[in-house]
Design a protein around this motif. Structure first.
Motif, PDB file in Angstrom:
ATOM      1  N   LYS A  71       6.867  73.498  54.959  1.00  0.00           N
ATOM      2  CA  LYS A  71       7.807  74.791  54.566  1.00  0.00           C
ATOM      3  C   LYS A  71       8.456  74.409  53.346  1.00  0.00           C
ATOM      4  N   LEU A  72       8.620  75.091  52.197  1.00  0.00           N
ATOM      5  CA  LEU A  72       9.584  74.943  51.168  1.00  0.00           C
ATOM      6  C   LEU A  72      10.844  75.472  51.917  1.00  0.00           C
ATOM      7  N   SER A  73      11.933  74.929  51.309  1.00  0.00           N
ATOM      8  CA  SER A  73      13.496  75.403  51.779  1.00  0.00           C
ATOM      9  C   SER A  73      13.739  76.888  51.154  1.00  0.00           C
ATOM     10  N   GLN A  74      14.789  77.380  51.527  1.00  0.00           N
ATOM     11  CA  GLN A  74      14.885  78.821  51.253  1.00  0.00           C
ATOM     12  C   GLN A  74      15.343  78.827  49.815  1.00  0.00           C
ATOM     13  N   ARG A  75      15.529  77.917  48.943  1.00  0.00           N
ATOM     14  CA  ARG A  75      15.790  78.158  47.325  1.00  0.00           C
ATOM     15  C   ARG A  75      14.572  78.563  46.730  1.00  0.00           C
ATOM     16  N   TYR A  76      13.484  78.226  47.511  1.00  0.00           N
ATOM     17  CA  TYR A  76      11.957  78.501  46.946  1.00  0.00           C
ATOM     18  C   TYR A  76      11.581  79.932  47.168  1.00  0.00           C
ATOM     19  N   SER A  77      11.158  80.802  46.240  1.00  0.00           N
ATOM     20  CA  SER A  77      10.841  82.252  46.359  1.00  0.00           C
ATOM     21  C   SER A  77       9.436  82.053  46.701  1.00  0.00           C
ATOM     22  N   GLN A  78       8.761  83.313  47.055  1.00  0.00           N
ATOM     23  CA  GLN A  78       7.241  83.315  47.425  1.00  0.00           C
ATOM     24  C   GLN A  78       6.565  82.947  46.127  1.00  0.00           C
ATOM     25  N   LYS A  79       7.020  83.455  44.978  1.00  0.00           N
ATOM     26  CA  LYS A  79       6.572  83.337  43.525  1.00  0.00           C
ATOM     27  C   LYS A  79       6.465  81.695  43.234  1.00  0.00           C
ATOM     28  N   ASP A  80       7.691  80.744  43.537  1.00  0.00           N
ATOM     29  CA  ASP A  80       7.524  79.654  43.331  1.00  0.00           C
ATOM     30  C   ASP A  80       6.546  79.047  43.978  1.00  0.00           C
ATOM     31  N   ARG A  81       6.130  79.205  45.372  1.00  0.00           N
ATOM     32  CA  ARG A  81       5.335  79.007  46.204  1.00  0.00           C
ATOM     33  C   ARG A  81       3.859  78.936  45.700  1.00  0.00           C
ATOM     34  N   GLU A  82       3.612  80.194  45.185  1.00  0.00           N
ATOM     35  CA  GLU A  82       2.299  80.537  44.693  1.00  0.00           C
ATOM     36  C   GLU A  82       2.089  79.607  43.559  1.00  0.00           C
ATOM     37  N   LEU A  83       3.142  79.306  42.595  1.00  0.00           N
ATOM     38  CA  LEU A  83       2.929  78.362  41.339  1.00  0.00           C
ATOM     39  C   LEU A  83       2.811  77.156  41.790  1.00  0.00           C
TER      40      LEU A  83
ATOM     41  N   LYS B 100       0.593  61.621  60.653  1.00  0.00           N
ATOM     42  CA  LYS B 100       1.669  60.546  60.908  1.00  0.00           C
ATOM     43  C   LYS B 100       1.699  59.877  59.473  1.00  0.00           C
ATOM     44  N   MET B 101       0.641  59.654  58.491  1.00  0.00           N
ATOM     45  CA  MET B 101       0.855  59.285  57.234  1.00  0.00           C
ATOM     46  C   MET B 101       1.525  60.338  56.414  1.00  0.00           C
ATOM     47  N   TYR B 102       1.097  61.438  56.516  1.00  0.00           N
ATOM     48  CA  TYR B 102       1.825  62.440  55.910  1.00  0.00           C
ATOM     49  C   TYR B 102       3.427  62.639  56.248  1.00  0.00           C
ATOM     50  N   ASN B 103       3.618  62.520  57.451  1.00  0.00           N
ATOM     51  CA  ASN B 103       5.070  62.619  57.980  1.00  0.00           C
ATOM     52  C   ASN B 103       6.036  61.403  57.182  1.00  0.00           C
ATOM     53  N   GLN B 104       5.288  60.283  57.178  1.00  0.00           N
ATOM     54  CA  GLN B 104       5.859  58.977  56.510  1.00  0.00           C
ATOM     55  C   GLN B 104       6.179  59.442  54.920  1.00  0.00           C
ATOM     56  N   GLU B 105       5.041  59.927  54.407  1.00  0.00           N
ATOM     57  CA  GLU B 105       4.954  59.984  52.915  1.00  0.00           C
ATOM     58  C   GLU B 105       6.084  61.146  52.474  1.00  0.00           C
ATOM     59  N   LEU B 106       6.210  62.038  53.334  1.00  0.00           N
ATOM     60  CA  LEU B 106       7.089  63.285  53.143  1.00  0.00           C
ATOM     61  C   LEU B 106       8.362  63.277  53.543  1.00  0.00           C
ATOM     62  N   ALA B 107       8.625  62.169  54.257  1.00  0.00           N
ATOM     63  CA  ALA B 107      10.061  62.230  54.826  1.00  0.00           C
ATOM     64  C   ALA B 107      11.100  62.291  53.740  1.00  0.00           C
ATOM     65  N   GLY B 108      12.139  62.929  54.095  1.00  0.00           N
ATOM     66  CA  GLY B 108      13.373  63.053  53.227  1.00  0.00           C
ATOM     67  C   GLY B 108      13.187  63.702  51.931  1.00  0.00           C
ATOM     68  N   ILE B 109      11.817  64.247  51.633  1.00  0.00           N
ATOM     69  CA  ILE B 109      11.813  65.063  50.511  1.00  0.00           C
ATOM     70  C   ILE B 109      12.903  66.157  50.130  1.00  0.00           C
ATOM     71  N   LYS B 110      13.539  66.156  48.969  1.00  0.00           N
ATOM     72  CA  LYS B 110      14.425  67.373  48.800  1.00  0.00           C
ATOM     73  C   LYS B 110      13.553  68.601  48.851  1.00  0.00           C
ATOM     74  N   GLY B 111      13.864  69.641  49.523  1.00  0.00           N
ATOM     75  CA  GLY B 111      13.430  70.960  49.350  1.00  0.00           C
ATOM     76  C   GLY B 111      11.905  71.500  50.305  1.00  0.00           C
ATOM     77  N   LEU B 112      12.038  70.444  51.229  1.00  0.00           N
ATOM     78  CA  LEU B 112      11.242  70.638  52.403  1.00  0.00           C
ATOM     79  C   LEU B 112      11.778  70.790  53.558  1.00  0.00           C
ATOM     80  N   GLU B 113      11.299  71.819  54.407  1.00  0.00           N
ATOM     81  CA  GLU B 113      12.017  71.805  55.999  1.00  0.00           C
ATOM     82  C   GLU B 113      10.946  71.271  56.757  1.00  0.00           C
ATOM     83  N   ILE B 114      11.329  70.651  57.777  1.00  0.00           N
ATOM     84  CA  ILE B 114      10.331  70.070  58.819  1.00  0.00           C
ATOM     85  C   ILE B 114      10.278  71.039  59.942  1.00  0.00           C
TER      86      ILE B 114
END
Ligand SMILES: *Cc1c(COP(=O)(O)O)cnc(C)c1O
Length: 379
Positions: free
Chosen positions: A287-299, A256-270
């Protein structure tokens, strides 16, 4: 700050219970094993439970007890930990993957019927990340086609579907107690079922194929294994299952704390939680949004680890694991939804005593990482 990916929740109660066993001669097949099994079955609400030395061995025994073997096919999900498909391979049967529902991350019931052939014997569904499978349509399909259902609940202790606990939906289910699971025995697992034939078969096989009742120690009536859990481990499990409500409650609070802290962040899909089910928090995965590639994720993962925040790429789909590619010729594109999710998820540090300040630190750093890519791009 150094924040691990996961931590077991061990108190004095666990240590005392384990020490008590060490003061007795019953280190194996002793009273704690039976007590742990009984307590576990009553928590899940099944007639029987059998403690084994890992979730993987539990799954293997269930596959064998259901008579699944060479020439048979079992429909399962590619988005899981490797063991949920390997247990099918152990007996020479073939795991047949069908793609997932990207919202629930679980096997998509709508895709199962197309994969059924004359060889299909069972559906092995995984309550992934503590999120219940959508059981009603799956049980319907299984009934219609006369298929067995195996529930891999290794990540879902305490999760519910329509008010019923995960682990009660198939012919048998398996839980796991590796230290990153909701409760731990160090190494360990548990088979649960209402079916006497299945439990008797597993109880013989887990103990070198000995007869369950009145057998002689050195008489073996079938091919068996040593998949037993020691009483030392069972004592640890017993203390943990007694605290299960407290442990799960703490994890839910952290989520729940995570949900609150991460709410509304651009680039995340819930991820959606199916309104019919109650999640048991196993990991906290974003989950990162579509604009992030696998490479972005690893970085991002690399940079987070550099900041002392342990993260992981749960899960690379099973069909893309090197030996599955080699064995079955799978390649990228076979299960696009599982692949798409698998290339954009990040498991963040998660355990019941993670502090608010640590979660804030994680969220701040994650936001910084996400921004590097988002800057200048409208969402
Ligand atoms: C942990 C896990 C297992 C196996 O558990 P082990 O105890 O490590 O053998 C099986 N399936 C899933 C989905 C798991 O997460």
């Amino acid at each position: 700050m150094k924040i691990p990916l996961s931590r077991p929740d061990i108190t004095k109660k666990e240590r005392d219970e384990v020490l008590r066993v060490l003061k007795t001669p019953h280190l194996a097949l002793g009273p704690k094993l039976a007590e742990f099994e009984e307590k576990f079955a009553s928590y899940i609400g099944t007639k029987y439970a059998l403690a084994v030395n890992s979730g993987t061995s539990g799954l293997h025994l269930v596959i064998r007890a259901l008579g699944i073997g060479r020439g048979d096919e079992v429909i399962t999900t590619p988005f899981s930990f490797i063991a949920s498909a390997n247990c099918i391979l152990y007996e020479g049967a073939k795991p047949v993957f069908t793609d997932i529902d990207p919202q629930t991350l679980n096997i998509d019931p709508n895709k199962i019927e197309k994969a059924i052939t004359k060889k299909t014997k069972a559906i092995l569904a995984v309550d992934i990340f503590g999120r219940s499978v959508n059981w009603t349509p799956i049980l319907k399909i299984a009934k219609k086609h006369n298929l067995k259902v195996i529930e891999d609940s290794c990540e879902a202790l305490g999760a519910e579907y329509k008010g019923k606990k995960c682990g009660t939906f198939g012919q048998a289910a398996v839980f796991a107690f590796y230290p990153n699971k909701q409760i731990t025995t160090g190494e360990g697992g548990m088979i649960v079922t209402d079916n006497k034939k299945i439990i008797d078969s597993c109880r013989s096989m887990f103990n070198q194929g000995r007869q369950v009742k009145n057998g002689k120690w050195l008489e073996h009536v079938q091919l068996g294994y040593n998949y037993r859990m020691s009483d030392v481990n069972a004592a640890l499990g017993l203390a943990q299952i007694r605290r299960v409500k407290e442990i799960l409650g703490k994890r839910a609070k952290v989520a729940k704390m995570y949900n609150q802290e991460l709410a509304g962040i651009k680039g995340l899909e819930i991820f959606q939680v199916d309104p019919q089910s109650k999640i048991s928090w196993f990991v906290y995965v974003i989950k990162l949004s579509q604009r992030y590639s696998q490479k972005d994720r690893e970085l991002i993962i690399k940079n987070m680890i550099r900041k002392g925040i342990q993260c992981a790429n749960y899960f690379k789909p099973i069909h893309l694991q090197p030996f599955y590619r080699k064995m079955f010729g799978y390649k990228r594109g076979n299960f696009p939804l599982a692949e798409s999710v698998g290339s954009r998820t990040i498991a963040l540090p998660f355990y019941g005593f993670l502090k608010k300040s640590q979660i804030k630190y994680i969220a701040t750093n994650l936001k910084k990482e996400l921004k590097k890519k988002v800057q200048g791009i409208p969402s």
